[in-house]
Design an enzyme around this catalytic site. Structure first.
Site, mmCIF file in Angstrom:
data_model
loop_
_atom_site.group_PDB
_atom_site.id
_atom_site.type_symbol
_atom_site.label_atom_id
_atom_site.label_comp_id
_atom_site.label_asym_id
_atom_site.label_seq_id
_atom_site.Cartn_x
_atom_site.Cartn_y
_atom_site.Cartn_z
ATOM 1 N N ASP A 224 0.534 -1.016 0.231
ATOM 2 C CA ASP A 224 -0.551 -0.203 -0.199
ATOM 3 C C ASP A 224 0.326 1.465 -0.230
ATOM 4 O O ASP A 224 0.179 2.239 -1.272
ATOM 5 C CB ASP A 224 -0.595 -0.248 0.924
ATOM 6 C CG ASP A 224 -1.999 1.428 1.663
ATOM 7 O OD1 ASP A 224 -2.895 1.354 0.289
ATOM 8 O OD2 ASP A 224 -1.991 1.558 1.930
ATOM 9 N N LYS A 228 1.519 4.833 -2.896
ATOM 10 C CA LYS A 228 1.286 5.552 -2.673
ATOM 11 C C LYS A 228 2.839 6.617 -3.192
ATOM 12 O O LYS A 228 2.450 7.925 -4.007
ATOM 13 C CB LYS A 228 1.032 6.001 -0.651
ATOM 14 C CG LYS A 228 -0.063 5.624 -0.476
ATOM 15 C CD LYS A 228 -0.053 5.702 0.748
ATOM 16 C CE LYS A 228 -1.494 5.731 1.097
ATOM 17 N NZ LYS A 228 -1.048 5.235 2.863
HETATM 18 N N1 LIG Z 1 -10.647 3.878 5.837
HETATM 19 C C1 LIG Z 1 -9.406 4.677 6.278
HETATM 20 O O1 LIG Z 1 -9.370 4.989 7.093
HETATM 21 C C2 LIG Z 1 -8.994 5.437 4.165
HETATM 22 C C3 LIG Z 1 -7.922 6.169 4.990
HETATM 23 C C4 LIG Z 1 -7.405 6.751 2.973
HETATM 24 C C5 LIG Z 1 -8.035 5.832 1.973
HETATM 25 N N2 LIG Z 1 -8.724 4.719 2.279
HETATM 26 C C6 LIG Z 1 -9.241 4.249 0.867
HETATM 27 O O2 LIG Z 1 -10.543 4.158 1.149
HETATM 28 C C7 LIG Z 1 -10.969 2.479 -0.115
HETATM 29 C C8 LIG Z 1 -12.361 3.014 0.969
HETATM 30 O O3 LIG Z 1 -11.529 2.230 2.374
HETATM 31 P P1 LIG Z 1 -12.842 1.798 3.779
HETATM 32 O O4 LIG Z 1 -12.204 1.656 4.124
HETATM 33 O O5 LIG Z 1 -14.024 2.393 3.210
HETATM 34 O O6 LIG Z 1 -13.008 0.241 2.526
HETATM 35 P P2 LIG Z 1 -14.338 -0.441 3.356
HETATM 36 O O7 LIG Z 1 -14.639 -0.464 4.385
HETATM 37 O O8 LIG Z 1 -13.529 -2.335 3.031
HETATM 38 O O9 LIG Z 1 -15.301 -0.202 2.249
HETATM 39 C C9 LIG Z 1 -15.279 -0.784 0.911
HETATM 40 C C10 LIG Z 1 -16.421 -0.711 0.619
HETATM 41 O O10 LIG Z 1 -16.757 -0.995 -1.639
HETATM 42 C C11 LIG Z 1 -17.517 -0.900 -1.596
HETATM 43 N N3 LIG Z 1 -16.784 -1.897 -2.908
HETATM 44 C C12 LIG Z 1 -16.064 -2.535 -3.624
HETATM 45 N N4 LIG Z 1 -15.853 -3.382 -4.511
HETATM 46 C C13 LIG Z 1 -17.509 -2.509 -4.847
HETATM 47 C C14 LIG Z 1 -18.079 -2.419 -6.518
HETATM 48 N N5 LIG Z 1 -17.100 -2.968 -7.696
HETATM 49 N N6 LIG Z 1 -18.467 -1.149 -6.557
HETATM 50 C C15 LIG Z 1 -19.491 -0.261 -5.895
HETATM 51 N N7 LIG Z 1 -18.737 -0.137 -4.127
HETATM 52 C C16 LIG Z 1 -17.736 -1.198 -3.874
HETATM 53 C C17 LIG Z 1 -17.419 -2.087 -0.359
HETATM 54 O O11 LIG Z 1 -18.564 -2.911 -0.582
HETATM 55 P P3 LIG Z 1 -19.546 -3.844 0.289
HETATM 56 O O12 LIG Z 1 -19.529 -3.482 1.764
HETATM 57 O O13 LIG Z 1 -20.369 -4.772 -0.608
HETATM 58 O O14 LIG Z 1 -17.926 -5.024 0.358
HETATM 59 C C18 LIG Z 1 -17.150 -1.169 0.704
HETATM 60 O O15 LIG Z 1 -18.304 -0.642 1.348
HETATM 61 C C19 LIG Z 1 -10.339 2.383 -0.287
HETATM 62 O O16 LIG Z 1 -9.192 2.446 -1.248
HETATM 63 C C20 LIG Z 1 -8.360 2.734 1.398
HETATM 64 O O17 LIG Z 1 -7.520 2.539 0.297
HETATM 65 C C21 LIG Z 1 -9.078 4.612 3.557
#
Ligand SMILES: NC(=O)c1ccc[n+]([C@@H]2O[C@H](COP(=O)([O-])OP(=O)(O)OC[C@H]3O[C@@H](n4cnc5c(N)ncnc54)[C@H](OP(=O)(O)O)[C@@H]3O)[C@@H](O)[C@H]2O)c1
Length: 359
Positions: A224, A228
């Site tokens: 990851d 970046k």
């Molecule tokens: N969490 C953080 O603090 C953070 C910080 C910086 C960046 N990010 C980035 O932000 C993004 C999301 O992170 P997150 O922590 O929110 O992840 P998460 O909680 O795992 O949520 C991911 C979401 O994406 C959905 N998804 C996956 N494939 C999809 C598709 N084809 N169409 C529509 N929805 C889809 C999932 O659906 P399901 O529920 O159905 O699986 C879920 O709702 C990632 O790229 C991560 O690297 C996160």
């Protein structure tokens, strides 16, 4: 002045008053974004579609529900990106935005197409920009003629790392070195690790508190952070490829391919080698930090390093990120950006900030 006259005088305000958005991903970040939409800061945005990986909706009544995220987890229309895009285009809004709050490579691959269709794309998903160079180039080409691309949330969760690099690059300042701590979870782990408790016990706690990915190997592998570093180096004008980055994985070879439950049961196999590295660093008056490093001569590395007390990373706290840019004009001391490097709320805020900045 009438409202119409005011908006004619200020097209930016007009755009902000009239933005339609489709939200892909209603997990941690997407959920925090939905919360923000309900605050004053989000009052000018109209949600016209939302989806997780299994369900979606474009129905106004469903989209207005406070428990939209929970409802989509159990029911909704079948997934169809084109129906979401059609809903966006059918809206009368002047500004049309697709928000990608997923980690889906399949969705990221469609960003150039959406830009070419005149939508703006605002993303926390780094799979395209941090993937292979061909994808990066396709994205840059689409950005020239299409919509705008908001990527603040992909690196440093909204700290102005990419914006600063773009500004330096645009001013003709040559970036010579990019260095820093780019992972909130690895920052947290190594800022806390002082050899008094096994690393595995800190890792278990960090996972339970949501600081790591559900499978902590995603963090420990360094991949990851490598993504970046690719985005940062490319933004600074260097066509870096993943194969050019030396990435040290903190996951022992014997644990890389086992099931998650077995990995979690055998976490203490990480302890001895990390304890030895910590003790060796300490004997020299140094600390361990997970660093990423890129030099303009093409050297790029991600992994665990010993740093002396004078190093900017030595005094990090919590899950802070740090970005240090050494350039032709910041030669003696780097330009340093530091701050909270993890969390759905700041990530969602980075998405909203990119939308509000759209022209
Ligand atoms: N969490 C953080 O603090 C953070 C910080 C910086 C960046 N990010 C980035 O932000 C993004 C999301 O992170 P997150 O922590 O929110 O992840 P998460 O909680 O795992 O949520 C991911 C979401 O994406 C959905 N998804 C996956 N494939 C999809 C598709 N084809 N169409 C529509 N929805 C889809 C999932 O659906 P399901 O529920 O159905 O699986 C879920 O709702 C990632 O790229 C991560 O690297 C996160």
């Amino acid at each position: 002045m009438s409202a119409q006259a005011a908006s004619a005088a200020c097209p930016r305000a007009q755009a902000q008053r009239d933005a339609a958005v489709v939200l892909l991903g209603t997990g941690q970040v997407g959920g925090a974004f939905l919360q923000l939409l309900r605050t004053r800061a989000g009052e000018n945005l109209r949600l016209v579609g939302a989806a997780n990986s299994r369900h979606q909706t474009i129905r106004a009544a469903a989209l207005a529900e406070r428990r939209l995220r929970e409802r989509l987890n159990i029911a909704g229309d079948a997934r169809d990106d084109d129906a979401l895009l059609d809903a966006l285009h059918a809206s009368s809004a002047a500004t049309k935005v697709v928000i990608d709050a997923t980690a889906s490579e399949e969705l990221a691959a469609r960003h150039p197409e959406w830009l070419a269709r005149g939508c703006h794309v605002v993303t926390a998903n780094k799979a395209l920009a941090g993937g292979d160079l061909a994808g990066w180039r396709e994205l840059q080409a689409a950005r020239v003629h299409g919509g705008e691309y908001g990527d603040s949330a992909t690196v440093g969760v909204g700290l102005p790392a990419l914006a600063t690099l773009r500004r330096l690059h645009a001013c003709g300042d040559r970036v010579m070195r990019i260095e820093g701590v780019f992972s909130g979870s690895l920052s947290h782990l190594f800022n806390d690790y002082d050899g008094t408790r096994p690393f595995s016990s800190l890792l278990r706690e960090a996972r339970a508190a949501g600081y790591t990915e559900p499978d902590p190997r995603c963090d420990l592998s360094g991949e990851d952070v490598a993504r970046k570093l690719l985005i940062l180096a490319r933004t600074a004008g260097f066509p870096l490829e993943r194969a050019q980055i030396e990435v040290e994985s903190l996951v022992p070879g014997s644990l890389r391919n086992v099931m998650l439950h077995e990995f979690l049961e055998r976490l203490d196999e990480l302890d001895d080698s990390l304890a030895a590295r910590y003790a060796a660093a300490r004997a020299r008056g140094h600390v361990l930090r997970h660093l990423a490093h890129f030099d303009a001569d093409g050297r790029a590395k991600v992994g665990l390093c010993e740093v002396p007390p004078a190093h900017p990373a030595a005094h990090l706290q919590g899950a802070d990120n740090l970005f240090a840019f050494t350039t032709g004009r910041y030669t003696k001391r780097p330009l340093v950006i530091q701050g909270a490097g993890a969390g759905p709320e700041v990530t969602a805020q980075a998405l909203l900030g990119d939308i509000l900045a759209l022209r």
